[in-house]
Design an enzyme around this catalytic site. Structure first.
Site, PDB file in Angstrom:
ATOM      1  N   TYR A 144       0.903  -1.288   0.106  1.00  0.00           N
ATOM      2  CA  TYR A 144       0.161  -0.137   0.077  1.00  0.00           C
ATOM      3  C   TYR A 144       0.878   1.087   0.020  1.00  0.00           C
ATOM      4  CZ  TYR A 144      -4.012  -2.921   1.105  1.00  0.00           C
ATOM      5  OH  TYR A 144      -5.155  -3.791   1.081  1.00  0.00           O
ATOM      6  N   LYS A 172       3.501 -14.969   1.266  1.00  0.00           N
ATOM      7  CA  LYS A 172       3.464 -16.090   0.044  1.00  0.00           C
ATOM      8  C   LYS A 172       4.803 -16.247  -0.396  1.00  0.00           C
ATOM      9  CE  LYS A 172       0.397 -16.731  -2.492  1.00  0.00           C
ATOM     10  NZ  LYS A 172      -0.351 -18.175  -2.753  1.00  0.00           N
ATOM     11  N   ASP A 218      -2.608 -17.741   1.466  1.00  0.00           N
ATOM     12  CA  ASP A 218      -3.958 -18.347   0.953  1.00  0.00           C
ATOM     13  C   ASP A 218      -4.585 -19.699   1.781  1.00  0.00           C
ATOM     14  OD1 ASP A 218      -1.588 -19.537   0.079  1.00  0.00           O
ATOM     15  OD2 ASP A 218      -2.383 -20.182  -1.963  1.00  0.00           O
ATOM     16  N   ASP A 272      -5.194  -7.174   5.735  1.00  0.00           N
ATOM     17  CA  ASP A 272      -6.089  -6.432   5.513  1.00  0.00           C
ATOM     18  C   ASP A 272      -7.469  -7.378   4.833  1.00  0.00           C
ATOM     19  OD1 ASP A 272      -8.090  -4.575   4.745  1.00  0.00           O
ATOM     20  OD2 ASP A 272      -6.974  -3.690   2.791  1.00  0.00           O
ATOM     21  N   ASP A 305     -10.659  -8.921   7.715  1.00  0.00           N
ATOM     22  CA  ASP A 305     -12.096  -8.764   7.226  1.00  0.00           C
ATOM     23  C   ASP A 305     -12.909 -10.313   7.355  1.00  0.00           C
ATOM     24  OD1 ASP A 305     -11.833  -6.392   7.093  1.00  0.00           O
ATOM     25  OD2 ASP A 305     -12.686  -6.194   5.243  1.00  0.00           O
TER      26      ASP A 305
END
Ligand code: NAD
Length: 368
Positions: A142, A193, A226, A250, A254
């Site tokens: 970000y 990852k 994942d 993020d 959620d």
């Protein structure tokens, strides 16, 4: 009895309504002789824009820097949709995060047994769930440079974001996670990852080295992001503390939030670097926004905001017992069947924001 400096930034929409309930809890804590609070009220978001033409004033920023904790409601709403980008309500939140150096975002996902049926997953999967997601908040994709859209000149454009992490950023977020784990279930799951990303390879390497060097007593597991997303909805109770980067954090936080039923139930904390006395700048806020659709109607659930204050007791003021008591009061009130509209489920009636706050206070009084 110690005194702590709070800056209360209620913000917009339901922000002021839920903040009122926090003030009641803080006053109760003072009367009960647990701690006293010197509170200043400031403006943030649309409310600050209306008063000063910007999303937070320099005066309120100064108060934030001097406070022991900022307690933040919510910002935004349709009234400010057309204001210039750099003074939009969210800019106040971003400025606070940046200037206070809040690099660690803590989001607990707790499923109160009384609310297990409000989750989209089966009761046995979520009942009693208590996990903590630690998300890196100031680095990664970000913020990494270059970050741009370039014209390739052949009718094509290229969008570029850069995922970048330095050793110190991974170490400091790792320390927050390991320290938290020591006070909870003593287990950290680190997620990245590394199979496809160099930043993931470094994250894995640095976390392993930190673990070996400073926290060998804590159990450390690694899980690709994942796979972790999948495990969060398959069997979330296998986790204690999850630590991950800004982007994966993020999304995963959620996902975890939905395990618990309603946005109105979710608190969060954002912490900065520890100074030489071990004190950190900190901000506590509910995960939800300003909910313009229900603002001013007494419908907002104040639990996310009150539980955020509970996190301040625990993480900024070292008042773990008071925080436990507040969590218990919330659990007892829910177990008694009291519900705001957002968590109504099959309840016959619902209570207002104020009534829910009052019920939590009455319960505190009972169990103190
Ligand atoms: P929202 O979180 O405000 O609301 C989403 C839905 O959840 C709404 O139906 C709302 O009524 C409900 N809800 C939220 N909190 C609740 C509570 N405590 N009790 C009961 N119901 C609750 O998200 P949104 O509608 O996407 O955004 C509204 C405004 O809030 C926008 O301007 C957005 O930019 C802003 N926002 C601010 C923050 C923040 O201040 N940290 C976070 C998210 C959104």
């Amino acid at each position: 009895m110690a005194t702590y400096k709070l800056l209360l930034l209620a913000g917009d929409g339901i922000g002021p309504e839920v903040m009122t309930e926090v003030v009641k809890v803080a006053d109760w804590m003072a009367k009960a002789g647990i701690a006293s609070f010197e509170s200043e009220n400031g403006l943030v978001g649309g409310a600050a824009y209306d008063a000063h033409g910007k999303a937070i004033s320099e005066g309120d920023m100064k108060l934030a820097m001097e406070s022991d904790a900022v307690i933040f409601g919510a910002v935004g709403g349709p009234k400010w949709d057309a204001v210039p980008y750099d003074v939009r309500p969210e800019a106040g939140l971003l400025r606070l995060r940046k200037d206070l150096g809040l690099f660690a975002n803590l989001r607990p996902a707790i499923c109160y047994p009384a609310l297990a049926d409000a989750s989209s997953l089966k009761r046995e999967i979520v009942e009693g769930l208590d996990i903590m997601i630690v998300r890196e908040l100031t680095g990664g994709v970000y913020f990494g440079e270059p970050k741009e859209i370039i014209d390739l000149g052949n009718g094509q454009k290229r969008g570029i974001d850069t995922q970048v992490y330095d050793t110190y950023e991974i170490e400091r977020i790792g320390r927050v996670a390991f320290e938290l784990a020591r006070k909870r279930g003593n287990k950290v799951t680190s997620s990245e990852k590394r199979n496809v990303m160099k930043s993931g390879v470094l994250w894995h390497e640095v976390t392993n080295a930190l673990h070996k060097r400073e926290y060998p007593d804590v159990q450390l597991d690694h899980m690709l992001a994942d796979a972790l997303g999948m495990q969060l909805v398959r069997w979330p109770k296998q986790f204690d503390v999850i630590v991950t980067d800004n982007l994966f954090g993020d999304m995963l936080s959620d996902v975890a939030s939905m395990l618990t039923g309603s946005l109105g139930m979710l608190p969060s904390a954002s912490l900065g670097e520890a100074d030489k006395n071990g004190k950190r700048k900190a901000m506590y806020e509910p995960v939800h926004g300003s909910a313009p659709d229900i603002a001013g109607q007494g419908l907002a659930n104040p639990i996310a905001m009150i539980a955020s204050f509970g996190m301040a007791l625990r993480y900024s003021f070292n008042l773990g017992e008071a925080a436990d008591m507040l969590d218990k009061a919330i659990a007892n009130v829910l177990a008694s069947g009291l519900r705001t509209a957002d968590i109504k489920g099959t309840a016959a009636t619902t209570v207002s924001t104020t009534q829910m706050g009052d019920a939590i206070l009455a319960e505190l009084q009972k169990i103190k």
